[in-house]
Motif scaffolding. Structure first.
Motif, PDB file in Angstrom:
ATOM      1  N   SER A   1       0.809  -1.220   0.000  1.00 59.90           N
ATOM      2  CA  SER A   1       0.000   0.000   0.000  1.00 59.90           C
ATOM      3  C   SER A   1       0.841   1.268   0.000  1.00 59.90           C
ATOM      4  O   SER A   1       0.529   2.241  -0.693  1.00 59.90           O
ATOM      5  CB  SER A   1      -0.953  -0.007   1.197  1.00 59.90           C
ATOM      6  OG  SER A   1      -0.243  -0.212   2.403  1.00 59.90           O
ATOM      7  N   ILE A   2       1.925   1.282   0.776  1.00 64.89           N
ATOM      8  CA  ILE A   2       2.783   2.467   0.825  1.00 64.89           C
ATOM      9  C   ILE A   2       3.377   2.735  -0.553  1.00 64.89           C
ATOM     10  O   ILE A   2       3.476   3.882  -0.998  1.00 64.89           O
ATOM     11  CB  ILE A   2       3.889   2.294   1.878  1.00 64.89           C
ATOM     12  CG1 ILE A   2       3.287   2.249   3.283  1.00 64.89           C
ATOM     13  CG2 ILE A   2       4.904   3.423   1.786  1.00 64.89           C
ATOM     14  CD1 ILE A   2       4.304   2.055   4.384  1.00 64.89           C
TER      15      ILE A   2
ATOM     16  N   LEU B 269       0.369   9.845   5.292  1.00 62.62           N
ATOM     17  CA  LEU B 269       1.714   9.945   4.735  1.00 62.62           C
ATOM     18  C   LEU B 269       1.759  10.826   3.494  1.00 62.62           C
ATOM     19  O   LEU B 269       2.807  11.368   3.145  1.00 62.62           O
ATOM     20  CB  LEU B 269       2.240   8.549   4.378  1.00 62.62           C
ATOM     21  CG  LEU B 269       2.699   7.679   5.556  1.00 62.62           C
ATOM     22  CD1 LEU B 269       3.004   6.276   5.078  1.00 62.62           C
ATOM     23  CD2 LEU B 269       3.918   8.291   6.229  1.00 62.62           C
ATOM     24  N   ILE B 270       0.632  10.960   2.805  1.00 57.98           N
ATOM     25  CA  ILE B 270       0.596  11.785   1.596  1.00 57.98           C
ATOM     26  C   ILE B 270      -0.257  13.028   1.807  1.00 57.98           C
ATOM     27  O   ILE B 270      -0.772  13.612   0.855  1.00 57.98           O
ATOM     28  CB  ILE B 270       0.075  10.980   0.388  1.00 57.98           C
ATOM     29  CG1 ILE B 270      -1.293  10.333   0.703  1.00 57.98           C
ATOM     30  CG2 ILE B 270       1.079   9.931  -0.036  1.00 57.98           C
ATOM     31  CD1 ILE B 270      -2.026   9.836  -0.510  1.00 57.98           C
ATOM     32  N   GLY B 271      -0.435  13.421   3.059  1.00 53.51           N
ATOM     33  CA  GLY B 271      -1.110  14.668   3.357  1.00 53.51           C
ATOM     34  C   GLY B 271      -2.615  14.648   3.209  1.00 53.51           C
ATOM     35  O   GLY B 271      -3.237  15.702   3.063  1.00 53.51           O
ATOM     36  N   ALA B 272      -3.234  13.458   3.274  1.00 54.55           N
ATOM     37  CA  ALA B 272      -4.684  13.376   3.135  1.00 54.55           C
ATOM     38  C   ALA B 272      -5.407  13.509   4.473  1.00 54.55           C
ATOM     39  O   ALA B 272      -6.629  13.641   4.505  1.00 54.55           O
ATOM     40  CB  ALA B 272      -5.082  12.048   2.464  1.00 54.55           C
TER      41      ALA B 272
ATOM     42  N   ILE C 249       4.475  14.952   5.774  1.00 47.62           N
ATOM     43  CA  ILE C 249       4.285  14.248   4.503  1.00 47.62           C
ATOM     44  C   ILE C 249       5.425  13.260   4.285  1.00 47.62           C
ATOM     45  O   ILE C 249       6.604  13.633   4.280  1.00 47.62           O
ATOM     46  CB  ILE C 249       4.197  15.241   3.337  1.00 47.62           C
ATOM     47  CG1 ILE C 249       2.939  16.100   3.490  1.00 47.62           C
ATOM     48  CG2 ILE C 249       4.190  14.511   1.991  1.00 47.62           C
ATOM     49  CD1 ILE C 249       2.771  17.165   2.438  1.00 47.62           C
ATOM     50  N   GLY C 250       5.070  11.995   4.121  1.00 44.28           N
ATOM     51  CA  GLY C 250       6.065  10.951   3.925  1.00 44.28           C
ATOM     52  C   GLY C 250       6.883  11.175   2.661  1.00 44.28           C
ATOM     53  O   GLY C 250       6.378  11.667   1.663  1.00 44.28           O
TER      54      GLY C 250
ATOM     55  N   ASN D 193       8.294  13.949  -2.248  1.00 41.86           N
ATOM     56  CA  ASN D 193       6.863  14.129  -2.471  1.00 41.86           C
ATOM     57  C   ASN D 193       6.413  15.579  -2.372  1.00 41.86           C
ATOM     58  O   ASN D 193       5.467  15.986  -3.050  1.00 41.86           O
ATOM     59  CB  ASN D 193       6.066  13.285  -1.466  1.00 41.86           C
ATOM     60  CG  ASN D 193       6.240  11.799  -1.707  1.00 41.86           C
ATOM     61  OD1 ASN D 193       6.562  11.369  -2.810  1.00 41.86           O
ATOM     62  ND2 ASN D 193       6.046  10.999  -0.678  1.00 41.86           N
ATOM     63  N   ILE D 194       7.087  16.364  -1.541  1.00 39.32           N
ATOM     64  CA  ILE D 194       6.660  17.745  -1.353  1.00 39.32           C
ATOM     65  C   ILE D 194       6.984  18.608  -2.568  1.00 39.32           C
ATOM     66  O   ILE D 194       6.161  19.414  -3.006  1.00 39.32           O
ATOM     67  CB  ILE D 194       7.307  18.342  -0.087  1.00 39.32           C
ATOM     68  CG1 ILE D 194       6.772  17.636   1.159  1.00 39.32           C
ATOM     69  CG2 ILE D 194       7.038  19.838   0.012  1.00 39.32           C
ATOM     70  CD1 ILE D 194       7.419  18.097   2.454  1.00 39.32           C
ATOM     71  N   HIS D 195       8.180  18.450  -3.121  1.00 33.22           N
ATOM     72  CA  HIS D 195       8.577  19.294  -4.259  1.00 33.22           C
ATOM     73  C   HIS D 195       7.625  19.152  -5.458  1.00 33.22           C
ATOM     74  O   HIS D 195       7.167  20.168  -5.994  1.00 33.22           O
ATOM     75  CB  HIS D 195      10.019  18.982  -4.668  1.00 33.22           C
ATOM     76  CG  HIS D 195      10.508  19.792  -5.824  1.00 33.22           C
ATOM     77  ND1 HIS D 195      10.804  21.133  -5.722  1.00 33.22           N
ATOM     78  CD2 HIS D 195      10.723  19.453  -7.124  1.00 33.22           C
ATOM     79  CE1 HIS D 195      11.195  21.587  -6.910  1.00 33.22           C
ATOM     80  NE2 HIS D 195      11.164  20.585  -7.764  1.00 33.22           N
TER      81      HIS D 195
END
Length: 509
Positions: A61-62, A153-156, A280-281, A286-288
């Motif tokens: 899942s990750i 982890l993805i900001g949800a 955020i993982g 992922n952030i950029h």
């Protein structure tokens, strides 16, 4: 008690969790049942569809969350897609199995009475297959509620955010509260489906009394009310409001603190509403991209990371990244603006326990290299992939560690205390260096580059809200290494909230 003291925060996370899980469950039920019916009637596509949903279920899942980031970004959309894909297997399988197990003589009897194909499905197949379908729905419900925890982890958002924040700040009470919340929610939703199942089967089979039909309607209305309250509580469309900016952070205590400082300063000095997307993982990875897509507006980055991982530039001979150079390239390549530097350099270092340093008479990385066969080295996953990470370190110093252990960034110190490893990578602002009596080894061959912290913000946001530049520039050169280490200490070891620590800093600004 952690939950009572921070009830507003946990209610927010609970509402987000309910919305994400219920949204994913609704989509999964509709798509999964439809696919199950389709493969039942279409033998040509059956093998392909069933194999596909089996294959999707085997992907971790990750990894799935990460794979979708380049396509759909971070946040709710990514979370829903992943959860739906994972929920398809039990729904498709149980729908197909339930329809397949309907007795042939019952179908033949209906055909003999002149029933059409649609009537046979509506009055024979579907009612008799419904218990199997509902069983699949119960499995899917519990699974999706649990998996929604990873969406943080993805900001949800969701209750998983409390778990990851607790891990990042070493707050056991928060970890327990988040985990307990997910467990209770899963049990309640499973119970709701179980109660709903018995009544729905009777309604579909047309054997229900009027009271049972009303009971089904009440169950549906109750679920709709809970979802409606969750929507009302968190206002999921807030990000589309005007005068709103989104502040992001990586999953470390330091980043939580800096994110809060930025957010609170903006709220104090302007009339802008701040949306916090913290922890955020994947950090910069992922952030950029999310910044470039406009899903996030600003965060704190480090010059070494920006220069090598984002810009893919080679380090100068002195390993010092020039702020003017990185500002110019970020602006040219990405329309992103570096506000300046906050004042501290959080570079990498290698750390061992004081007792081991004394035993082997070590003070530098070269000393460790001479004795590396006696050490088990632990570092976060990212360290083994970075340009300035493990492989370059080995090539420079010639380390030959007894064993290598990859782990989450927040577990390195725990592994050291538990004796799992006796050498780790560390950051120079880590409060646990002093608290755990560790010796930071001198980088005598000057391997690690500078990692000076600074705020990166989208130029489009600055153009829309020009007052932000003056507000955020107030932080330039205001946080030295000792101040940052002290703030990290207050969160990680004194168990203060990042929000509280940030507030105290702003009051003294």
């Amino acid at each position: 008690m952690e939950i009572l003291e921070r009830k507003d925060y946990f209610l927010q996370l609970l509402a987000e969790h309910i919305l994400i899980a219920s949204g994913a469950l609704t989509i999964t039920a509709i798509v999964g049942i439809s696919l199950g019916i389709w493969v039942f009637y279409s033998s040509k596509t059956r093998g392909f569809v069933l194999s596909l949903v089996n294959f999707l279920y085997t992907i971790p899942s990750i990894a799935m969350f990460g794979l979708l980031i380049p396509l759909v970004g971070i946040g709710l959309k990514n979370a829903l897609i992943v959860l739906v894909l994972y929920g398809l297997l039990p729904m498709v399988r149980n729908t197909y199995t339930g329809l397949s197990e309907v007795r042939a003589d019952v179908v033949e009897a209906a055909q003999g009475m002149g029933a059409t194909r649609y009537q046979i499905f509506r009055d024979v197949y579907f009612p008799l297959a419904l218990p199997s379908i509902i069983a699949g729905l119960r499995v899917t419900t519990v699974m999706l509620v649990a998996l929604t925890g990873l969406a943080a982890l993805i900001g949800a958002g969701g209750l998983g955010q409390a778990i990851f924040r607790g891990l990042n700040t070493m707050n056991t009470a928060m970890i327990v509260a988040g985990s307990l919340g997910i467990s209770i929610l899963a049990i309640l939703m499973d119970r709701w489906v179980g109660v709903f199942e018995h009544r729905l089967v009777r309604v579909v089979s047309k054997n229900a009394a009027p009271k049972q039909r009303i009971a089904v309607q009440i169950n549906v209305a109750a679920l709709a009310l809970v979802i409606g309250l969750a929507v009302f509580y968190i206002n999921p469309f807030q990000s589309s409001h005007t005068h709103t900016v989104t502040v992001a952070s990586k999953p470390t205590s330091e980043q939580f603190i800096l994110g809060e400082i930025m957010a609170q300063l903006i709220e104090k000095e302007t009339d802008l509403k701040v949306i916090r997307k913290f922890g955020i993982g994947g950090g910069t990875t992922n952030i950029h991209p999310a910044l470039l897509k406009g899903e996030l507006d600003m965060y704190v980055e480090y010059t070494g990371t920006g220069w090598m991982s984002v810009l893919k530039e080679k380090l100068p001979a002195d390993k010092q990244v020039d702020i003017q150079a990185i500002q110019a390239l970020y602006q040219k390549n990405y329309k992103l603006h570096w506000m300046g530097l906050l004042g501290f350099n959080n570079t990498y270092a290698l750390a061992i326990h004081d007792s081991m340093a004394s035993k082997f008479n070590m003070s530098s990385c070269s000393d460790l290299a001479l004795n590396s066969q006696f050490f088990e080295f632990g570092a976060e996953f990212d360290f083994f992939e970075r340009i300035d990470g493990y492989q370059g370190l080995v090539d420079t110093y010639g380390f030959k560690f007894a064993s290598i252990h990859e782990m989450d960034i927040n577990l390195r110190y725990n592994a050291m205390l538990q004796g799992k490893v006796n050498a780790i990578d560390a950051f120079t602002t880590d409060a646990k260096i002093v608290a755990n009596e560790l010796k930071v080894l001198k980088d005598d061959l000057n391997y690690f580059p500078s990692y000076e912290a600074g705020i990166v913000i989208r130029q489009e946001v600055l153009d829309e809200y020009p007052a932000l530049e003056a507000v955020l520039s107030k932080l330039n050169n205001k946080i030295d290494t000792e101040t940052m280490m002290q703030m990290n200490y207050e969160v990680e070891l004194a168990n203060k909230e990042p929000k509280e620590v940030a507030k105290q800093f702003i009051q003294q600004l």
